[in-house]
Design an enzyme around this catalytic site. Structure first.
Site, PDB file in Angstrom:
ATOM      1  N   ARG A 172     -29.927-113.937 -43.692  1.00 37.88           N
ATOM      2  CA  ARG A 172     -30.878-112.821 -43.640  1.00 37.88           C
ATOM      3  C   ARG A 172     -32.222-113.208 -44.264  1.00 37.88           C
ATOM      4  NH1 ARG A 172     -28.115-108.152 -46.743  1.00 37.88           N
ATOM      5  NH2 ARG A 172     -27.683-109.944 -48.069  1.00 37.88           N
ATOM      6  N   SER A 195     -30.834-103.803 -46.858  1.00 37.23           N
ATOM      7  CA  SER A 195     -29.744-104.616 -46.317  1.00 37.23           C
ATOM      8  C   SER A 195     -30.208-105.480 -45.159  1.00 37.23           C
ATOM      9  CB  SER A 195     -28.558-103.734 -45.914  1.00 37.23           C
ATOM     10  OG  SER A 195     -28.958-102.750 -45.000  1.00 37.23           O
ATOM     11  N   GLU A 197     -28.875 -94.108 -35.472  1.00 36.32           N
ATOM     12  CA  GLU A 197     -28.888 -95.338 -34.674  1.00 36.32           C
ATOM     13  C   GLU A 197     -29.221 -95.104 -33.201  1.00 36.32           C
ATOM     14  OE1 GLU A 197     -26.445 -94.559 -36.858  1.00 36.32           O
ATOM     15  OE2 GLU A 197     -27.161 -95.912 -38.408  1.00 36.32           O
ATOM     16  N   PHE A 221     -22.855-100.512 -37.057  1.00 36.42           N
ATOM     17  CA  PHE A 221     -23.464 -99.231 -36.692  1.00 36.42           C
ATOM     18  C   PHE A 221     -24.508 -99.412 -35.600  1.00 36.42           C
ATOM     19  CE2 PHE A 221     -22.666 -99.176 -41.413  1.00 36.42           C
ATOM     20  CZ  PHE A 221     -21.348 -98.800 -41.261  1.00 36.42           C
ATOM     21  N   ARG A 250     -24.429-112.301 -43.531  1.00 40.35           N
ATOM     22  CA  ARG A 250     -24.873-112.318 -44.922  1.00 40.35           C
ATOM     23  C   ARG A 250     -24.005-113.256 -45.758  1.00 40.35           C
ATOM     24  NH1 ARG A 250     -25.073-106.707 -46.859  1.00 40.35           N
ATOM     25  NH2 ARG A 250     -25.072-107.396 -49.005  1.00 40.35           N
TER      26      ARG A 250
END
Lengths: 313, 278
Positions: free
Chosen positions: A8, A35, A56, A81, A165
């Site tokens: 990330r 995040s 979303e 999501f 991540r």
């Protein structure tokens, strides 16, 4: 022990650099600024970080609308999501409409370990790979993540980037050039082929070392593009090595292993082993514990390859 | 005032022509959504012939106004309007839903000039419109975004996510028109899932709202000339309409959501519309 990286960070650095050069680049998030590691992006380009809140479906539609207005949206959110909640928007507004939207599924796979299967994204490759017009990219390390983001920005069309991540080592050298639809051969060998993407690439390389100690020379392919698949590389592996092990941080239903098997079985059938999450919701455990539990490790890949070497063509 | 009167008459005539052509198209194709088409026709005609800054010869002009048909099943009314506006030849309407035609049952932006986004599943238009309106503002452009939704489709939650965000981002370059015919596929909206008090809902979400008769071209022209109603707020026009408008036996009947007229019904419907045109 080599240094480990969070992909990330590479994603965010690259996006900021690109945004500084190209005013069309915007980021769209669902409250996931932290995040998605976009805090600094928001500081540097406050007008170009669009936070739609926890919504979303709207996020994907907004992305498609921004593209309609000539911008290049990087729509970023936690992978489970982003994909699952808005799959129909991805299909209709992005893929079928063929808009220039870059979907960035962060913290994919089982990275959220203990948070449980609601927060795991082990179906995204299968879902997105099933949709026409989609390009699905699963970078293996920060070097590839950087290049994938650059290519996403400069290539017109719908794209899904699956950004982990989990800490990974660098597996590509400075000469590496990522290309959509092209597998990277990270190790030569003609006894068997290991095909992986994402966080499993480093494990496949380590498995190849273990196999070499047993006198088995394994070819290792980083299949970072899950769609369109590099059929040539798969067929060469089938013809030249006679057996293929795939490994992915994803369900075995419809992901990388399935994609490889589709090509193998219709062109050059050879025995395969498909490593992934075997169609279950994961039990409670940390990300690294779960990877061990499902044998998604160098040792797991090594054992599957040894077994396959016995029966291969 | 005379000019306005002339324009209203012109729009009424055009809407009647669009209705007849659409009816013919659906009758020939044996497929379509005539009820919703007839409900939306006056709005579409007002937009394309008096409001939208679009050029049918260069449909992708970057500075064009965007129109999004969220109720994608009313593609028939959109295609017929687009063809009358010159986006593609009127004869092409004969290919509606035929094999390999550009004119699918729901609009495809990659095939049909003038279509901005592919709709069909409900509740998709408004989020895309929010993104478009944001793009206009981010690029310091002047173009506006108009989106036509059904009323039944407001039962989809995605609309309210988008409504919330449009107000939050103060998108006064965005106009939603609700085709409030009070019928959805199977029944009255209010019997299926209450939408009223609909204007209050939009207001509560931060929109500036006005209601009009969605078949009255004078009212439509007036309301469109006054958007945005308030600076810094997105605009909602609730257009009170009748499903099946213009054909007495179709009007306000849920059964005509996607029923195709038989030859007697077709002849009777066409006759009614022709009599109005005289």
């Amino acid at each position: 022990m080599s240094e480990l990286y969070d992909c990330r960070d590479s994603f965010e650095d690259t996006l900021r650099e690109l945004a500084a050069q190209d005013k069309r680049i915007v980021a769209v998030v669902n409250d996931s600024v932290g995040s998605s590691k976009l805090t600094q992006f928001g500081k540097e380009f406050p007008n170009r970080l669009i936070n739609v809140g926890i919504a979303e479906q709207n996020m994907i539609g907004v992305g498609a609308g921004l593209a309609n207005g000539g911008l290049i949206p990087f729509v970023s959110g936690a992978a489970p999501f982003l994909t699952g909640r808005a799959l129909e928007q991805i299909k209709a507004d992005v893929a079928y409409s063929n808009t220039n939207v870059k979907l960035c599924g962060m913290s994919s796979g089982m990275a959220y370990g203990e948070l449980g299967p609601t927060h795991h994204s082990i179906e995204d490759m299968a879902w997105l790979r099933a949709i026409a017009n989609m390009t699905v990219i699963v970078p293996a390390d920060p070097v590839e993540t950087r290049q994938a983001v650059e290519v996403a920005a400069s290539t017109i069309g719908p794209m899904f980037l699956r950004i982990s991540r989990l800490p990974v080592p660098v597996v590509h050298d400075d000469n590496y050039r990522f290309e959509i639809g092209k597998a990277a051969r990270l190790r030569d060998g003609n006894d068997i082929t290991l095909i992986a993407n994402g966080v499993l690439v480093a494990q496949a390389l380590e498995a190849a070392e273990l196999l070499a100690a047993r006198g088995i020379q394994a070819r290792v392919l980083n299949m970072s593009t899950a769609r369109p698949l590099d059929k040539e590389a798969v067929l060469a592996a089938a013809s030249e090595t006679g057996g293929i092990v795939t490994a992915e941080e994803h369900t075995i239903f419809g992901g990388l292993g399935s994609a490889v098997a589709e090509v193998v079985v219709t062109n050059k059938p050879v025995p395969m082993r498909i490593l992934g999450v075997p169609g279950v919701f994961a039990p409670t455990g940390s990300a690294s514990w779960l990877l061990q539990y499902f044998h998604l490790t160098a040792q797991g890949i090594y054992e599957a390859a040894l077994e396959l070497a016995e029966v291969k063509v | 005032m005379d000019l306005d009167r002339q324009q209203v008459d012109k729009l009424a005539k055009l809407a009647n022509a669009v209705r007849r052509r659409d009816l013919q198209m659906i009758y020939n194709a044996k497929l379509g959504h005539i009820g919703g088409d007839l409900s939306a026709t006056d709005i579409l005609v007002a937009l394309y012939f008096a409001v939208l800054h679009v050029d049918p010869r260069t449909p992708n002009l970057p500075d064009r106004d965007r129109f999004i048909l969220s109720k994608g099943h009313c593609a028939g009314a959109l295609y017929t309007t687009l063809a009358h506006a010159g986006f593609f030849p009127l004869e092409e309407l004969d290919t509606f839903v035929q094999p390999l035609s550009r004119l699918n049952g729901h609009p495809d932006r990659n095939k049909v000039p003038g279509v901005e986004t592919n709709t069909g599943p409900l509740g998709h238009g408004l989020p895309v419109a929010v993104g478009s309106a944001l793009a206009s503002r981010l690029t310091e452009a002047m173009w506006r975004v108009f989106v036509l939704t059904g009323d039944g489709e407001l039962q989809e939650g995605s609309n309210w996510e988008a409504a919330m965000s449009a107000a939050h981002f103060q998108l006064d370059n965005l106009v939603v028109i609700v085709d409030r015919n009070r019928l959805q596929q199977g029944d009255l909206t209010e019997r299926t899932m209450h939408l009223d008090p609909l204007a209050d809902k939009w207001r509560a979400f931060g929109w500036s709202v006005q209601e009009v008769d969605g078949h009255d071209h004078a009212q439509l022209l007036d309301v469109f000339s006054r958007v945005p109603f308030e600076s810094g707020k997105p605009t909602c026009i609730i257009a009170n309409t009748h499903k099946g408008k213009g054909v007495s036996f179709m009007q306000d009947k849920a059964a005509w959501h996607h029923k195709v007229p038989n030859s007697e019904e077709f002849a009777a419907a066409l006759k009614e519309l022709e009599e109005v045109a005289l």
